[in-house]
Design an enzyme around this catalytic site. Structure first.
Site, PDB file in Angstrom:
ATOM      1  N   HIS A   7       4.568  -0.169   0.383  1.00  0.00           N
ATOM      2  CA  HIS A   7       5.287  -0.465   1.381  1.00  0.00           C
ATOM      3  C   HIS A   7       4.643  -1.629   1.813  1.00  0.00           C
ATOM      4  O   HIS A   7       3.358  -1.751   1.693  1.00  0.00           O
ATOM      5  CB  HIS A   7       5.898   0.340   2.273  1.00  0.00           C
ATOM      6  N   HIS A  10       0.781  -1.176   0.033  1.00  0.00           N
ATOM      7  CA  HIS A  10       0.036  -0.100  -0.002  1.00  0.00           C
ATOM      8  C   HIS A  10       1.009   1.282   0.082  1.00  0.00           C
ATOM      9  O   HIS A  10       1.972   1.211   0.367  1.00  0.00           O
ATOM     10  CB  HIS A  10      -1.031   0.050   1.134  1.00  0.00           C
ATOM     11  N   ARG A  58       4.811   7.027  13.861  1.00  0.00           N
ATOM     12  CA  ARG A  58       4.940   7.562  12.657  1.00  0.00           C
ATOM     13  C   ARG A  58       4.382   8.747  12.590  1.00  0.00           C
ATOM     14  O   ARG A  58       3.377   9.115  13.185  1.00  0.00           O
ATOM     15  CB  ARG A  58       4.240   6.606  11.429  1.00  0.00           C
ATOM     16  N   ASP A  86       0.481   5.022   1.802  1.00  0.00           N
ATOM     17  CA  ASP A  86      -0.231   5.606   2.874  1.00  0.00           C
ATOM     18  C   ASP A  86      -1.570   6.639   2.568  1.00  0.00           C
ATOM     19  O   ASP A  86      -1.145   7.479   1.760  1.00  0.00           O
ATOM     20  CB  ASP A  86       0.878   6.242   3.813  1.00  0.00           C
TER      21      ASP A  86
END
Length: 309
Positions: free
Chosen positions: A261, A105, A276, A107
């Site tokens: 990723h 995917h 994150r 983000d």
């Protein structure tokens, strides 16, 4: 002690893989980095798509957030609440229903101006497994045969956070399902993106694909599935990827406009905790100059087929 590079000297930048990924040495990340050092980091990110820093254990949440602001506006996740101690830091805790994003995917592509970059800091890592893999979607676009490249430039796709969770997480726990249903899809987002966007900084053409892409506009679901699979196969070719073995204190920054990723779920019940922050991006622009368009629909419109797990 790590010897830091002189401020007027180039950073140590070492390729990790041939087409994507570089490790940067000799720098202590902070919000007070000189502009000359930050410019080198930005250039390396644009060139290598994902960059890695070892030994950044001095960072805490506020320092990570402040460092991220050197790249632009920090934005929270659209549906998942941040840590209580911050307004924007997202905790990915594999033991608490988060962090096991074991599917390819980019983000937050279910919104229009999805993040331009993500900064991930490792707090707790398993003794084995738990690596993350990134794929270069600019290289994947270049790898397409000319006729397929031309077709891809004309395609538009529907991205949504209401994806087939059962297919991606067939062994998900009840807690995982509750988190997906009650938190991740607390608001349903749907966005139409071009399959090929023009990168706002490098000018490269990159594929906008990944797990939130559910259908190609004006194509049947069957044809969409096959065409999307072809594009994903090109992106996921091993020569277009880099794999990172985490250590506590590592930081990875990736260009979310040019990568996919995958967080590999191969570490059993071991703890894995990451924090994150994401930097606001721009609405994608297609090859012919059209911009992505986003919409929302009420939660009641979502039907989750739990029995299909």
């Amino acid at each position: 002690m790590v010897k830091l590079a002189a401020l007027d000297q180039p950073l140590g930048i070492h390729r990790v893989a041939g087409r994507i990924g570089a490790e940067i040495t000799g720098v202590r990340l902070s919000s007070s980095l000189p502009s000359s050092v930050l410019a080198q980091i930005r250039e390396a990110l644009t060139r290598h798509k994902v960059i890695f820093f070892r030994g950044q254990g001095h960072l805490d949440d506020r320092a990570q957030e402040a460092f991220g602001r050197r790249f632009g506006e920090i934005v929270p996740h659209p549906t998942v609440p941040p840590l209580a101690s911050t307004e924007v830091v997202l905790e990915l805790d594999a033991g608490n229903g988060g962090g096991r994003a074991n599917h390819w995917h980019t983000d937050v592509t279910f919104v229009d101006a999805y993040p331009k970059l993500s900064i991930l800091r490792a707090l707790v890592v398993p003794s084995y497994g738990g690596d993350t893999v990134w794929a270069n979607t600019a290289a994947a676009y270049q790898d397409l045969p000319p006729d397929l490249r031309t077709l891809a430039e004309r395609l538009w796709g529907l991205h949504t956070n209401a994806y087939d969770y059962a297919a991606i997480r067939p062994t998900a726990s009840e807690a995982d399902w509750r988190r997906y249903s009650e938190v991740f899809t607390s608001t349903i987002y749907e966005t139409e993106h071009p399959v090929v966007r023009v990168h706002p900084e490098s000018g490269e053409r990159t594929l906008v694909i990944g797990g939130f892409l559910q259908k190609l506009l004006d194509y049947s679901q069957t044809d969409s599935t096959h065409l999307i699979a072809i594009l994903h196969l090109h992106a996921q070719r091993l020569e277009n990827t880099v794999r990172w073995r985490w250590a506590a204190g590592d930081v990875a920054i990736w260009d979310n406009q040019a990568t996919l990723h995958y967080a590999i779920d191969d570490y059993g019940d071991q703890p894995r905790v990451m924090h994150r922050v994401t930097v606001a991006g721009e609405v994608p622009v297609s090859v012919d100059g059209r911009r992505s368009a986003s919409r929302q629909r009420p939660k009641a419109a979502l039907s989750i087929a739990r029995a299909s797990a």
